[in-house]
Design an enzyme around this catalytic site. Sequence first.
Site, PDB file in Angstrom:
ATOM      1  N   CYS A 178      -5.741   1.640  -2.788  1.00 29.02           N
ATOM      2  CA  CYS A 178      -4.867   2.809  -2.955  1.00 29.02           C
ATOM      3  C   CYS A 178      -4.024   2.732  -4.212  1.00 29.02           C
ATOM      4  O   CYS A 178      -3.312   3.678  -4.535  1.00 29.02           O
ATOM      5  CB  CYS A 178      -4.002   3.006  -1.719  1.00 29.02           C
ATOM      6  SG  CYS A 178      -2.788   1.691  -1.460  1.00 29.02           S
ATOM      7  N   CYS A 183      -2.431  -3.069  -3.578  1.00 30.53           N
ATOM      8  CA  CYS A 183      -3.746  -2.909  -2.953  1.00 30.53           C
ATOM      9  C   CYS A 183      -4.719  -2.336  -3.980  1.00 30.53           C
ATOM     10  O   CYS A 183      -4.382  -1.435  -4.735  1.00 30.53           O
ATOM     11  CB  CYS A 183      -3.601  -1.957  -1.770  1.00 30.53           C
ATOM     12  SG  CYS A 183      -5.135  -1.357  -1.073  1.00 30.53           S
ATOM     13  N   CYS A 234      -2.978   5.011   2.467  1.00 27.81           N
ATOM     14  CA  CYS A 234      -4.097   4.065   2.332  1.00 27.81           C
ATOM     15  C   CYS A 234      -4.898   3.978   3.624  1.00 27.81           C
ATOM     16  O   CYS A 234      -4.345   3.879   4.712  1.00 27.81           O
ATOM     17  CB  CYS A 234      -3.605   2.674   1.953  1.00 27.81           C
ATOM     18  SG  CYS A 234      -4.991   1.558   1.572  1.00 27.81           S
ATOM     19  N   CYS A 238       0.818  -1.213   0.000  1.00 26.99           N
ATOM     20  CA  CYS A 238       0.000   0.000   0.000  1.00 26.99           C
ATOM     21  C   CYS A 238       0.848   1.258   0.000  1.00 26.99           C
ATOM     22  O   CYS A 238       2.024   1.238   0.339  1.00 26.99           O
ATOM     23  CB  CYS A 238      -0.840   0.060   1.280  1.00 26.99           C
ATOM     24  SG  CYS A 238      -2.244  -1.042   1.300  1.00 26.99           S
TER      25      CYS A 238
HETATM   26 ZN   LIG Z   1      -3.889   0.223   0.116  1.00 28.55          ZN
END
Ligand SMILES: [Zn+2]
Length: 198
Positions: free
Chosen positions: A72, A69, A42, A38
């Site tokens: 994000c 992810c 995030c 991330c």
């Molecule tokens: Zn994330």
Amino acid sequence: MMNENNLSKGTMWQATTSCDPAYDGVFYYAVKTTGIFCRPSCKSKVPNRENVSFFSNAEEAKTSGYRPCKRCRPDLSIQHYDPFEYVLEDTMRLIKNNYNKKMPLHEIASRIGVSRFHLNRVFKKRIGCTPRIYLEKVRVKKAKELLLTTAFNNTEIGYQIGFQSMSSFYHAFKRNTGLSPSQFRAYYTGNTGSKEME
Ligand SMILES: [Zn+2]
């Protein structure tokens, strides 16, 4: 302005837990238990510190076997990434799911994880109204539904959709539709039987 080589793990962990967008693109964090990496900003659940490793770029994280992810999107370049997009999405979802509760802006902001001032400004800029007005629109939309599909009277509907008083329901409804709740019901259902509450 920042160089990841100068960042201590403590600083990166602090940025991770506070979802600080200032560090986006500077470093990435990966979570062993989920296999996902991330951006610092995030808003996903804060992981346990012992499961987290830090990377200075997305490629490194991918090479180490982590997947980006979906929230994000650390695989997208910072130029194509809008850190506020999911703040807005989260805010709208929160409002839609809780429209019938008392929900002051500071509470929305703290649940989303941004400052009240920041949320108001970003929301207004992107959505065209403040979160408070957005909440009002969601409530009025629900009120219209209830007026047309149920036999609840105005008072019952007003309280059901989260207004704290009849006058705030009445004014919000009129502001958004140009009609009072009773006028709206009569106009669209032909039912003039309900007693005018205003
Ligand atoms: Zn994330």
